[in-house]
Design a protein around this motif. Structure first.
Motif, PDB file in Angstrom:
ATOM      1  N   THR A  52      33.551  43.699  33.812  1.00 39.59           N
ATOM      2  CA  THR A  52      34.966  44.052  33.756  1.00 39.59           C
ATOM      3  C   THR A  52      35.729  43.041  34.596  1.00 39.59           C
ATOM      4  O   THR A  52      35.310  42.710  35.712  1.00 39.59           O
ATOM      5  CB  THR A  52      35.216  45.471  34.297  1.00 39.59           C
ATOM      6  N   LEU A  53      36.858  42.564  34.065  1.00 41.52           N
ATOM      7  CA  LEU A  53      37.655  41.558  34.757  1.00 41.52           C
ATOM      8  C   LEU A  53      38.821  42.197  35.494  1.00 41.52           C
ATOM      9  O   LEU A  53      39.145  43.381  35.286  1.00 41.52           O
ATOM     10  CB  LEU A  53      38.169  40.518  33.753  1.00 41.52           C
ATOM     11  N   ALA A  54      39.455  41.419  36.339  1.00 39.41           N
ATOM     12  CA  ALA A  54      40.542  41.928  37.184  1.00 39.41           C
ATOM     13  C   ALA A  54      41.709  42.456  36.360  1.00 39.41           C
ATOM     14  O   ALA A  54      42.445  43.344  36.814  1.00 39.41           O
ATOM     15  CB  ALA A  54      41.018  40.827  38.136  1.00 39.41           C
ATOM     16  N   ASN A  55      41.884  41.941  35.145  1.00 38.64           N
ATOM     17  CA  ASN A  55      42.980  42.414  34.299  1.00 38.64           C
ATOM     18  C   ASN A  55      42.577  43.615  33.444  1.00 38.64           C
ATOM     19  O   ASN A  55      43.313  44.037  32.565  1.00 38.64           O
ATOM     20  CB  ASN A  55      43.471  41.282  33.398  1.00 38.64           C
TER      21      ASN A  55
ATOM     22  N   VAL B 232      35.265  42.040  38.512  1.00 37.77           N
ATOM     23  CA  VAL B 232      35.392  43.118  39.489  1.00 37.77           C
ATOM     24  C   VAL B 232      34.334  44.191  39.299  1.00 37.77           C
ATOM     25  O   VAL B 232      34.182  45.082  40.139  1.00 37.77           O
ATOM     26  CB  VAL B 232      36.800  43.752  39.440  1.00 37.77           C
ATOM     27  N   GLU B 233      33.608  44.122  38.181  1.00 37.54           N
ATOM     28  CA  GLU B 233      32.563  45.112  37.916  1.00 37.54           C
ATOM     29  C   GLU B 233      31.514  44.491  37.007  1.00 37.54           C
ATOM     30  O   GLU B 233      31.841  43.766  36.063  1.00 37.54           O
ATOM     31  CB  GLU B 233      33.164  46.349  37.234  1.00 37.54           C
TER      32      GLU B 233
ATOM     33  N   THR C 171      42.669  35.281  29.450  1.00 39.57           N
ATOM     34  CA  THR C 171      41.800  36.242  28.772  1.00 39.57           C
ATOM     35  C   THR C 171      40.832  35.519  27.853  1.00 39.57           C
ATOM     36  O   THR C 171      41.104  34.412  27.370  1.00 39.57           O
ATOM     37  CB  THR C 171      42.620  37.251  27.951  1.00 39.57           C
TER      38      THR C 171
ATOM     39  N   ARG D  78      37.342  32.305  39.222  1.00 40.46           N
ATOM     40  CA  ARG D  78      38.489  32.997  39.810  1.00 40.46           C
ATOM     41  C   ARG D  78      39.605  32.052  40.245  1.00 40.46           C
ATOM     42  O   ARG D  78      40.750  32.468  40.386  1.00 40.46           O
ATOM     43  CB  ARG D  78      38.032  33.853  41.001  1.00 40.46           C
TER      44      ARG D  78
ATOM     45  N   ARG E 186      30.380  34.139  47.174  1.00 41.46           N
ATOM     46  CA  ARG E 186      30.640  35.468  46.614  1.00 41.46           C
ATOM     47  C   ARG E 186      29.486  35.965  45.744  1.00 41.46           C
ATOM     48  O   ARG E 186      29.565  37.025  45.136  1.00 41.46           O
ATOM     49  CB  ARG E 186      31.950  35.461  45.830  1.00 41.46           C
TER      50      ARG E 186
ATOM     51  N   ASN F   8      39.772  33.989  35.818  1.00 41.41           N
ATOM     52  CA  ASN F   8      39.830  35.428  36.012  1.00 41.41           C
ATOM     53  C   ASN F   8      38.774  35.793  37.039  1.00 41.41           C
ATOM     54  O   ASN F   8      38.034  34.927  37.507  1.00 41.41           O
ATOM     55  CB  ASN F   8      39.603  36.176  34.692  1.00 41.41           C
ATOM     56  N   GLU F   9      38.705  37.065  37.396  1.00 40.34           N
ATOM     57  CA  GLU F   9      37.747  37.481  38.418  1.00 40.34           C
ATOM     58  C   GLU F   9      36.961  38.700  37.932  1.00 40.34           C
ATOM     59  O   GLU F   9      37.539  39.659  37.414  1.00 40.34           O
ATOM     60  CB  GLU F   9      38.468  37.817  39.725  1.00 40.34           C
TER      61      GLU F   9
ATOM     62  N   ALA G 182      45.939  34.975  35.452  1.00 47.00           N
ATOM     63  CA  ALA G 182      44.669  35.248  34.805  1.00 47.00           C
ATOM     64  C   ALA G 182      44.758  34.953  33.312  1.00 47.00           C
ATOM     65  O   ALA G 182      45.758  35.234  32.651  1.00 47.00           O
ATOM     66  CB  ALA G 182      44.257  36.698  35.036  1.00 47.00           C
TER      67      ALA G 182
END
Length: 398
Positions: free
Chosen positions: A200-203, A187-188, A4, A43, A219, A184-185, A2
């Motif tokens: 919000t990202l996966a990291n 997630v929120e 940033t 992603r 998705r 990145n992915e 990932a």
């Protein structure tokens, strides 16, 4: 691994960096009236399982709805001009546009529909020829006319092109114009009342924004649900087969669609084909199994009947991709949610995403920059029809 972002706030966050996400990013960055910042979150930078990468990568103007015709007419011209428009550092990408047209074949019932659609197509500037069986065989002698009443052929603005090329061209040009991409992915999706405020990202990284554009493909519904929103879109599998023919077809060979839904087109010295499945369930995101029985039982028998030369063919390659399938009406959902106005949809293309990306990306950039469409009015594709359960029907679906 990932990556940033370089900032904590962007004017526009685009979730999904394949062709529609990158087209939107390009049109924003290329517009001198847009002075904001753009972040594209993807992603998987290989794009290996994206609809863009696994597409049959074609474009047509033979639709029943004027807006779909206009979207494709703009797209075809954009594809022709792509090298000049996407030039970066002297590199002018060539999409190798094979403008061989689409050939829709029809029995008597279907031919009545084609005749009706033909007038709409002509009224909207499409160059489409209507042919009875005699004219059809004269022009395409490799077609067996049994059970046919005629067909329509796109003389211009139809064919196939480099799918990776159009995505990478948009992406490279957008980055050269200042768009930031990260792998990145999301997630929120952060929301406060009737506004989304960030992601919000996966990291664990949090990024605030003024707009979110949902170009996440299959998705897309997941991203929408993160914001408490719903869209009638689900993954549907499409298997594609590349085959060799012992006796190649002579003359111009269009992308040809049989009345059964079986289709084929040239792929270099080979051919690419498939069908609209009779059984078409929702599939898992990671289910890319090729339905080989589909070729043996549904595709090859029709090919052999319609094109006698295809009695002797051999499959040499195959793969499966996913449609982000709009179960309401097979058309894309484009534009803002009716209440959460800074959440923009770009979902549910049902197999048309690659060809519609230039016009849709331009339209979304106009909404963000000006608050309204300035080129093509895409309001018929709005989310409001989902709320009202008002399908935007298209008679010409493959």
């Amino acid at each position: 691994m990932a990556s940033t972002a370089t900032k904590q706030h962007y004017d526009v966050v685009i979730v999904g960096g394949a062709v529609n996400g990158s087209a939107t990013a390009y049109f924003l960055a290329n517009n001198p009236d847009f002075t904001g910042s753009v972040l594209v979150i993807e992603r998987d930078w290989t794009y290996a399982q994206s609809a863009t990468a696994l597409s049959s990568s074609s474009i047509r103007v033979q639709f029943s709805n004027p807006i779909n015709i206009q979207i494709s007419r703009f797209g075809a011209q954009f594809i022709r001009d792509f090298g000049q428009l996407m030039e970066v550092g002297g590199d002018t990408p060539d999409l190798n546009f094979k403008e061989n047209g689409y050939l829709f074949l029809a029995d008597q019932k279907g031919f009545d529909v084609l005749k009706r659609l033909h007038q709409t197509q002509l009224d909207n500037g499409a160059d489409v020829t209507l042919m009875d069986t005699e004219a059809l065989v004269r022009r395409f002698p490799w077609v067996n006319p049994d059970s046919l009443a005629g067909g329509t052929y796109g003389e211009k603005d139809e064919g196939w092109f480099d799918n990776y090329g159009i995505m990478n061209g948009f992406r490279k040009k957008a980055r050269s114009l200042g768009v930031e991409y990260i792998e990145n992915e999301v997630v929120e999706v952060l929301r406060k009342g009737d506004l989304v405020t960030g992601v919000t990202l996966a990291n664990g990284e949090r990024i605030s924004c003024d707009y979110i554009v949902n170009t996440a493909g299959t998705r897309g519904p997941t991203v929408a649900r993160m914001a408490g929103l719903q869209i009638p879109v689900e993954p549907r599998r499409r298997s594609l087969f590349v085959f060799a023919c012992h006796t190649p077809l002579e003359g111009v060979v269009p992308l040809t669609i049989d009345p059964t839904g079986v289709f084929f087109r040239p792929e270099g010295h080979l051919y690419l084909g498939g069908t609209y499945p009779k059984v078409d369930p929702e599939v898992a995101f990671d289910d890319f199994d090729v339905l080989h029985d589909e070729f043996e039982e549904e595709v090859w028998p029709i090919l052999a009947e319609r094109v006698p030369a295809f009695e002797a063919i051999k499959v040499v390659n195959s793969w499966a991709g996913h449609y982000d399938f709009c179960v309401l009406d097979h058309n894309a959902i484009v534009g803002p949610h009716n209440e959460v106005r800074n959440f923009l949809f770009c979902n549910g293309f049902s197999g048309h995403g690659l060809q519609q990306a230039p016009a849709i990306g331009r339209g979304l950039s106009e909404l963000i920059t000006y608050g309204q469409y300035r080129s093509l009015d895409l309001s018929a594709l709005s989310y409001e029809r989902v709320i009202e359960n008002r399908p935007f029907l298209e008679d010409s679906v493959i």
